[in-house]
Design a protein around this motif. Sequence first.
Motif, short mmCIF file in Angstrom:
data_model
loop_
_atom_site.label_atom_id
_atom_site.label_comp_id
_atom_site.label_asym_id
_atom_site.label_seq_id
_atom_site.Cartn_x
_atom_site.Cartn_y
_atom_site.Cartn_z
N THR A 17 3.34 -3.42 79.98
CA THR A 17 4.03 -1.91 80.22
C THR A 17 4.16 -1.50 78.88
O THR A 17 3.72 -0.08 78.83
CB THR A 17 5.62 -2.33 80.71
N VAL A 18 4.23 -2.24 77.60
CA VAL A 18 4.31 -1.41 76.52
C VAL A 18 2.86 -1.11 76.00
O VAL A 18 2.75 -0.10 75.46
CB VAL A 18 4.86 -2.51 75.46
N ARG A 19 1.96 -1.94 76.25
CA ARG A 19 0.79 -1.55 75.81
C ARG A 19 0.13 -0.50 76.41
O ARG A 19 -0.71 0.21 76.01
CB ARG A 19 -0.35 -2.69 75.67
N ALA A 20 0.04 -0.50 78.00
CA ALA A 20 -0.88 0.25 78.78
C ALA A 20 0.15 1.32 79.21
O ALA A 20 -0.48 2.31 80.12
CB ALA A 20 -1.50 -0.53 79.90
N GLY A 21 1.30 1.40 79.01
CA GLY A 21 2.16 2.38 79.95
C GLY A 21 2.34 3.69 79.28
O GLY A 21 1.89 3.86 77.98
N HIS A 22 2.76 4.48 79.95
CA HIS A 22 3.03 5.78 79.41
C HIS A 22 4.14 5.98 78.45
O HIS A 22 5.32 5.14 78.76
CB HIS A 22 3.37 6.93 80.66
N ARG A 23 4.27 6.33 77.15
CA ARG A 23 5.19 6.26 76.33
C ARG A 23 6.05 7.46 75.94
O ARG A 23 5.39 8.53 76.24
CB ARG A 23 4.37 5.95 74.94
N VAL A 24 7.35 7.39 76.11
CA VAL A 24 8.01 8.83 75.89
C VAL A 24 9.17 8.47 74.64
O VAL A 24 9.83 7.31 74.65
CB VAL A 24 9.10 9.11 77.20
N GLY A 25 9.06 8.98 73.50
CA GLY A 25 9.83 8.90 72.41
C GLY A 25 11.30 9.40 72.37
O GLY A 25 11.52 10.47 73.31
N GLY A 26 12.07 8.97 71.70
CA GLY A 26 13.59 9.43 71.74
C GLY A 26 14.11 9.07 70.42
O GLY A 26 13.52 8.48 69.66
N ALA A 27 15.27 9.72 70.28
CA ALA A 27 16.06 9.46 69.02
C ALA A 27 16.64 7.98 68.90
O ALA A 27 16.70 7.53 67.76
CB ALA A 27 17.05 10.55 68.95
N VAL A 28 16.90 7.42 70.01
CA VAL A 28 17.45 6.05 70.01
C VAL A 28 16.95 4.99 70.80
O VAL A 28 17.16 4.04 70.46
CB VAL A 28 19.03 6.30 70.83
N CYS A 29 15.80 5.15 71.33
CA CYS A 29 14.82 4.38 72.09
C CYS A 29 13.73 5.04 72.21
O CYS A 29 13.33 6.32 72.54
CB CYS A 29 15.69 3.93 73.46
N ILE A 30 12.49 3.92 72.47
CA ILE A 30 11.44 4.45 72.94
C ILE A 30 11.01 3.95 74.35
O ILE A 30 11.62 2.79 74.68
CB ILE A 30 10.18 3.75 72.05
N VAL A 82 9.64 -0.17 83.72
CA VAL A 82 10.20 0.60 82.59
C VAL A 82 10.81 -0.22 81.32
O VAL A 82 11.32 -1.26 81.79
CB VAL A 82 11.21 1.51 82.80
N VAL A 83 10.23 -0.36 80.34
CA VAL A 83 10.81 -0.98 79.08
C VAL A 83 11.29 -0.13 78.09
O VAL A 83 10.63 0.71 77.43
CB VAL A 83 9.57 -1.85 78.35
N PHE A 84 12.42 -0.44 77.60
CA PHE A 84 13.09 0.46 76.71
C PHE A 84 13.20 -0.43 75.45
O PHE A 84 13.64 -1.57 75.21
CB PHE A 84 14.74 0.69 76.96
N ARG A 85 12.86 0.17 74.38
CA ARG A 85 12.68 -0.42 73.00
C ARG A 85 13.71 0.25 72.13
O ARG A 85 13.52 1.49 71.72
CB ARG A 85 11.40 -0.39 72.28
N ALA A 86 14.88 -0.40 71.76
CA ALA A 86 15.88 0.09 70.87
C ALA A 86 15.61 0.58 69.42
O ALA A 86 14.65 -0.37 69.01
CB ALA A 86 17.13 -0.55 70.94
#
Length: 120
Positions: A17-30, A82-86
């Motif tokens: 998920t992290v390597r091949a997934g679609h990435r959306v950035g944000g202020a508090v998490c990716i 979906v994986v959220f990275r804080a």
Amino acid sequence: MPARQHRVTRGDDYRRTVRAGHRVGGAVCITHAVLRAPGDPARFGFIVSKAIGNAVTRNLIRRRMKTVVERRLHAGFAEADVVFRALPAITGAPFEQLEREMNRALDRVARELPLRGADA
């Protein structure tokens, strides 16, 4: 807490998920997301590193993120991992801001990936 069927539990699934997934950035998490097979439930994972704070802080952040995910699951979000990275900025964010940021990221994922259960 989301049921087991709604959790990413294997390391391989996190990596995919992290390597091949679609990435959306944000202020508090990716946010990273990949599609699943039609009819599969959405699964969510959370990465909260030691850079966030001590165990009490990390668990508080994880519980808040799980609450947002549960609300989104009840609204009908499906067919994605979906994986959220804080990010460290999450420690000072109130719950309302966290919920707004996570929902914005999930809305973008739903728009950019053709999710059928994403009209929530």
